[in-house]
Scaffold this active site. Structure first.
Site, PDB file in Angstrom:
ATOM      1  N   HIS A   1     -90.430  13.902 -18.535  1.00 48.97           N
ATOM      2  CA  HIS A   1     -89.909  14.742 -19.074  1.00 48.97           C
ATOM      3  C   HIS A   1     -90.949  15.677 -19.911  1.00 48.97           C
ATOM      4  O   HIS A   1     -89.874  16.247 -20.872  1.00 48.97           O
ATOM      5  CB  HIS A   1     -88.392  14.111 -19.654  1.00 48.97           C
TER       6      HIS A   1
ATOM      7  N   ASN B   1     -82.372  -4.178 -24.483  1.00 50.44           N
ATOM      8  CA  ASN B   1     -81.778  -2.600 -25.041  1.00 50.44           C
ATOM      9  C   ASN B   1     -80.625  -3.498 -26.188  1.00 50.44           C
ATOM     10  O   ASN B   1     -80.823  -4.877 -25.885  1.00 50.44           O
ATOM     11  CB  ASN B   1     -81.091  -2.223 -23.691  1.00 50.44           C
TER      12      ASN B   1
HETATM   13  C1  BV8 Z   1     -82.288  17.303 -12.186  1.00 49.34           C
HETATM   14  C2  BV8 Z   1     -86.191  16.256 -22.225  1.00 49.34           C
HETATM   15  C3  BV8 Z   1     -82.211  19.185 -10.340  1.00 49.34           C
HETATM   16  C4  BV8 Z   1     -86.396  17.652 -23.340  1.00 49.34           C
HETATM   17  C5  BV8 Z   1     -83.871  15.446 -21.655  1.00 49.34           C
HETATM   18  C6  BV8 Z   1     -73.665  13.837 -12.717  1.00 49.34           C
HETATM   19  C7  BV8 Z   1     -74.555  13.212 -12.309  1.00 49.34           C
HETATM   20  C8  BV8 Z   1     -75.977  12.652 -11.453  1.00 49.34           C
HETATM   21  C9  BV8 Z   1     -77.005  13.979 -12.568  1.00 49.34           C
HETATM   22  C10 BV8 Z   1     -76.197  14.730 -12.995  1.00 49.34           C
HETATM   23  C11 BV8 Z   1     -75.426  14.886 -12.953  1.00 49.34           C
HETATM   24  N1  BV8 Z   1     -75.231  16.416 -13.268  1.00 49.34           N
HETATM   25  C12 BV8 Z   1     -76.139  17.169 -14.323  1.00 49.34           C
HETATM   26  C13 BV8 Z   1     -77.148  15.601 -14.001  1.00 49.34           C
HETATM   27  C14 BV8 Z   1     -78.755  15.692 -13.500  1.00 49.34           C
HETATM   28  C15 BV8 Z   1     -79.327  15.647 -14.670  1.00 49.34           C
HETATM   29  C16 BV8 Z   1     -78.546  14.421 -15.375  1.00 49.34           C
HETATM   30  O1  BV8 Z   1     -79.558  13.378 -14.771  1.00 49.34           O
HETATM   31  N2  BV8 Z   1     -77.531  14.751 -16.645  1.00 49.34           N
HETATM   32  C17 BV8 Z   1     -77.083  13.048 -17.117  1.00 49.34           C
HETATM   33  C18 BV8 Z   1     -76.631  13.112 -18.278  1.00 49.34           C
HETATM   34  C19 BV8 Z   1     -75.359  12.184 -16.164  1.00 49.34           C
HETATM   35  N3  BV8 Z   1     -80.454  15.439 -15.056  1.00 49.34           N
HETATM   36  C20 BV8 Z   1     -81.028  16.931 -14.645  1.00 49.34           C
HETATM   37  O2  BV8 Z   1     -80.671  17.766 -15.275  1.00 49.34           O
HETATM   38  C21 BV8 Z   1     -82.352  16.366 -14.555  1.00 49.34           C
HETATM   39  N4  BV8 Z   1     -82.935  17.612 -13.937  1.00 49.34           N
HETATM   40  O3  BV8 Z   1     -81.755  17.108 -11.975  1.00 49.34           O
HETATM   41  O4  BV8 Z   1     -83.070  19.237 -11.610  1.00 49.34           O
HETATM   42  C22 BV8 Z   1     -83.196  20.286  -9.795  1.00 49.34           C
HETATM   43  C23 BV8 Z   1     -84.332  19.581  -8.849  1.00 49.34           C
HETATM   44  C24 BV8 Z   1     -84.646  21.024  -8.319  1.00 49.34           C
HETATM   45  C25 BV8 Z   1     -85.149  21.687  -8.346  1.00 49.34           C
HETATM   46  C26 BV8 Z   1     -83.841  21.849  -9.759  1.00 49.34           C
HETATM   47  C27 BV8 Z   1     -83.021  21.176 -10.359  1.00 49.34           C
HETATM   48  C28 BV8 Z   1     -83.861  16.661 -15.903  1.00 49.34           C
HETATM   49  C29 BV8 Z   1     -83.944  15.505 -16.923  1.00 49.34           C
HETATM   50  C30 BV8 Z   1     -83.577  15.835 -18.024  1.00 49.34           C
HETATM   51  C31 BV8 Z   1     -83.425  15.976 -19.064  1.00 49.34           C
HETATM   52  N5  BV8 Z   1     -83.554  16.340 -20.605  1.00 49.34           N
HETATM   53  N6  BV8 Z   1     -84.628  15.174 -22.362  1.00 49.34           N
HETATM   54  C32 BV8 Z   1     -85.608  16.603 -24.775  1.00 49.34           C
HETATM   55  O5  BV8 Z   1     -86.068  15.544 -24.985  1.00 49.34           O
HETATM   56  O6  BV8 Z   1     -85.546  17.424 -25.309  1.00 49.34           O
HETATM   57  S1  BV8 Z   1     -83.005  14.126 -21.697  1.00 49.34           S
HETATM   58  C33 BV8 Z   1     -83.204  12.919 -22.580  1.00 49.34           C
HETATM   59  O7  BV8 Z   1     -82.243  11.623 -21.805  1.00 49.34           O
HETATM   60  C34 BV8 Z   1     -84.000  11.955 -22.988  1.00 49.34           C
HETATM   61  O8  BV8 Z   1     -85.479  12.804 -22.142  1.00 49.34           O
HETATM   62  C35 BV8 Z   1     -84.510  11.137 -23.061  1.00 49.34           C
HETATM   63  O9  BV8 Z   1     -85.181  10.745 -22.374  1.00 49.34           O
HETATM   64  C36 BV8 Z   1     -83.040  11.040 -21.792  1.00 49.34           C
HETATM   65  C37 BV8 Z   1     -82.675   9.728 -20.699  1.00 49.34           C
HETATM   66  O10 BV8 Z   1     -82.084   9.204 -22.165  1.00 49.34           O
HETATM   67  P1  BV8 Z   1     -82.489   7.262 -23.202  1.00 49.34           P
HETATM   68  O11 BV8 Z   1     -84.247   8.196 -22.721  1.00 49.34           O
HETATM   69  O12 BV8 Z   1     -82.030   6.742 -22.295  1.00 49.34           O
HETATM   70  O13 BV8 Z   1     -82.156   7.723 -24.345  1.00 49.34           O
HETATM   71  P2  BV8 Z   1     -80.461   7.627 -24.887  1.00 49.34           P
HETATM   72  O14 BV8 Z   1     -80.166   8.141 -25.911  1.00 49.34           O
HETATM   73  O15 BV8 Z   1     -79.612   7.935 -23.764  1.00 49.34           O
HETATM   74  O16 BV8 Z   1     -80.709   5.977 -24.807  1.00 49.34           O
HETATM   75  C38 BV8 Z   1     -80.758   4.818 -25.273  1.00 49.34           C
HETATM   76  C39 BV8 Z   1     -80.364   3.756 -25.024  1.00 49.34           C
HETATM   77  O17 BV8 Z   1     -81.652   3.065 -26.625  1.00 49.34           O
HETATM   78  C40 BV8 Z   1     -79.496   2.723 -25.274  1.00 49.34           C
HETATM   79  O18 BV8 Z   1     -79.334   2.893 -24.556  1.00 49.34           O
HETATM   80  C41 BV8 Z   1     -79.705   2.304 -27.072  1.00 49.34           C
HETATM   81  O19 BV8 Z   1     -79.038   1.341 -26.578  1.00 49.34           O
HETATM   82  C42 BV8 Z   1     -81.080   1.655 -26.702  1.00 49.34           C
HETATM   83  N7  BV8 Z   1     -81.584   1.589 -28.173  1.00 49.34           N
HETATM   84  C43 BV8 Z   1     -81.217   2.124 -28.930  1.00 49.34           C
HETATM   85  N8  BV8 Z   1     -82.172   0.759 -30.375  1.00 49.34           N
HETATM   86  C44 BV8 Z   1     -82.873   0.455 -29.462  1.00 49.34           C
HETATM   87  C45 BV8 Z   1     -81.862   0.409 -27.852  1.00 49.34           C
HETATM   88  N9  BV8 Z   1     -82.746  -0.360 -27.364  1.00 49.34           N
HETATM   89  C46 BV8 Z   1     -83.293  -0.763 -28.040  1.00 49.34           C
HETATM   90  N10 BV8 Z   1     -84.017  -1.485 -29.413  1.00 49.34           N
HETATM   91  C47 BV8 Z   1     -83.896  -0.502 -30.131  1.00 49.34           C
HETATM   92  N11 BV8 Z   1     -84.613  -0.506 -31.463  1.00 49.34           N
END
Ligand code: BV8
Ligand code: ZN
Length: 250
Positions: free
Chosen positions: A116, A217
């Site tokens: 990303h 996790n």
């Molecule tokens: C694309 C970067 C198409 C910038 C980020 C419906 C279904 C499927 C997909 C989609 C949909 N609707 C839309 C989509 C597509 C969308 C998507 O997946 N949406 C999701 C929300 C449903 N994806 C996109 O748009 C991607 N692009 O599909 O393009 C395309 C293709 C070709 C041509 C044109 C277009 C782009 C996705 C990238 C978005 N960018 N961020 C920035 O950082 O500002 S997303 C953001 O989420 C971060 O990158 C982050 O890394 C990423 C994933 O989140 P996680 O890393 O998992 O973090 P999160 O907070 O969610 O979870 C933390 C976890 O850690 C938890 O589980 C927690 O329990 C755990 N935790 C907490 N503390 C601890 C721990 N574990 C261990 N120890 C601890 N101490």
């Protein structure tokens, strides 16, 4: 369970790691969806999208400046350091991360795939100008300015070089990540909710090719259903223990 996970990693021919925001939580970098998640204060669609940037680049830059400031103060935690040591020892071959915070690099990981992008890189909205702010020494200048950063080449507005929702992931990073996942016979998944695609496919590709999935996790995630071992707990506590056990087995 820890012993079983250690056996999987020690016995693997080609193990890789896949990380999300949770691995940086103990470094003080807020996650996206967790309890004190970013999206509570802000909403993803208001900030991490090209439309949001189009509509209000000042607000989006304010969000990234706030995050850059937080990340700048963050240090790699024992989880990042354990993965770097696992690479050093040949236990894992690469780290694929969704994070944009540079902490894996600071911890010493060398073979790092950033799906990303990176929050300390900026790129031009018009030409192909790119800049690594740490290398150019302009991180504080960008963080402290209230103006929109401008391209030194063509004068257009610069944007963070990260992947926003609705934007494609960098082709080379995605290809490399999929290739590694196809070759891997084990994947260590750390701190991801497993809801963001296409990144979340990575562990599923390993599974489809008969590889083993070990997940760390604090709660179940979108990856847990395919995990062969689910180690519930904080990455900063579990990974050093896992590393010690693997070293004994190696
Ligand atoms: C694309 C970067 C198409 C910038 C980020 C419906 C279904 C499927 C997909 C989609 C949909 N609707 C839309 C989509 C597509 C969308 C998507 O997946 N949406 C999701 C929300 C449903 N994806 C996109 O748009 C991607 N692009 O599909 O393009 C395309 C293709 C070709 C041509 C044109 C277009 C782009 C996705 C990238 C978005 N960018 N961020 C920035 O950082 O500002 S997303 C953001 O989420 C971060 O990158 C982050 O890394 C990423 C994933 O989140 P996680 O890393 O998992 O973090 P999160 O907070 O969610 O979870 C933390 C976890 O850690 C938890 O589980 C927690 O329990 C755990 N935790 C907490 N503390 C601890 C721990 N574990 C261990 N120890 C601890 N101490
Ligand atoms: Zn330009």
């Amino acid at each position: 369970m820890l012993e079983y996970a250690a056996k999987i990693l020690a016995g693997a021919r080609f193990a890789i790691a896949f990380t999300g925001a949770g691995i940086s939580a103990e470094s003080g970098v807020p996650t996206f969806r967790g309890a004190n998640g970013l999206w509570k204060k802000y909403r993803a669609e208001e900030l991490a999208t090209p439309e949001a940037f189009q509509r209000d680049p000042y607000l989006v830059w304010e969000f990234y400046r706030w995050r850059m400031k937080k990340i700048l103060r963050a240090k790699p935690n024992p989880a990042h350091l354990s993965l770097a040591e696992m690479e050093e020892l040949g236990i894992i071959k690469a780290v694929i991360t969704q994070n944009v915070d540079d902490l894996h690099r600071d911890a010493g990981t060398r073979n790092l795939i950033e799906l990303h992008g990176n929050i300390f890189r900026v790129r031009c909205t018009s030409c192909d100008y790119r800049e690594n702010l740490k290398e150019s020494g302009r991180v504080l200048e960008i963080i402290n300015s209230k103006e929109l950063p401008r391209c030194p080449r063509c004068g257009s507005v610069l944007r963070p070089d990260v992947v926003w929702f609705g934007e494609p992931l960098p082709r080379d990073a995605l290809d490399k990540a999929f290739d590694l996942a196809e070759r891997a016979d084990a994947i260590l998944v750390v701190g991801t909710s497993g809801v963001v695609y296409p990144a979340a496919y990575i562990p599923y590709i390993v599974k489809e090719h008969g590889g083993m999935v070990v997940e760390v996790n604090v709660e179940r995630s979108g990856i847990t259903p395919i995990a062969d071992v689910f180690l519930r707990g904080r990455a900063g506590e579990i990974l050093p223990k896992l590393l010690r056990l693997v070293r004994e087995l190696k």
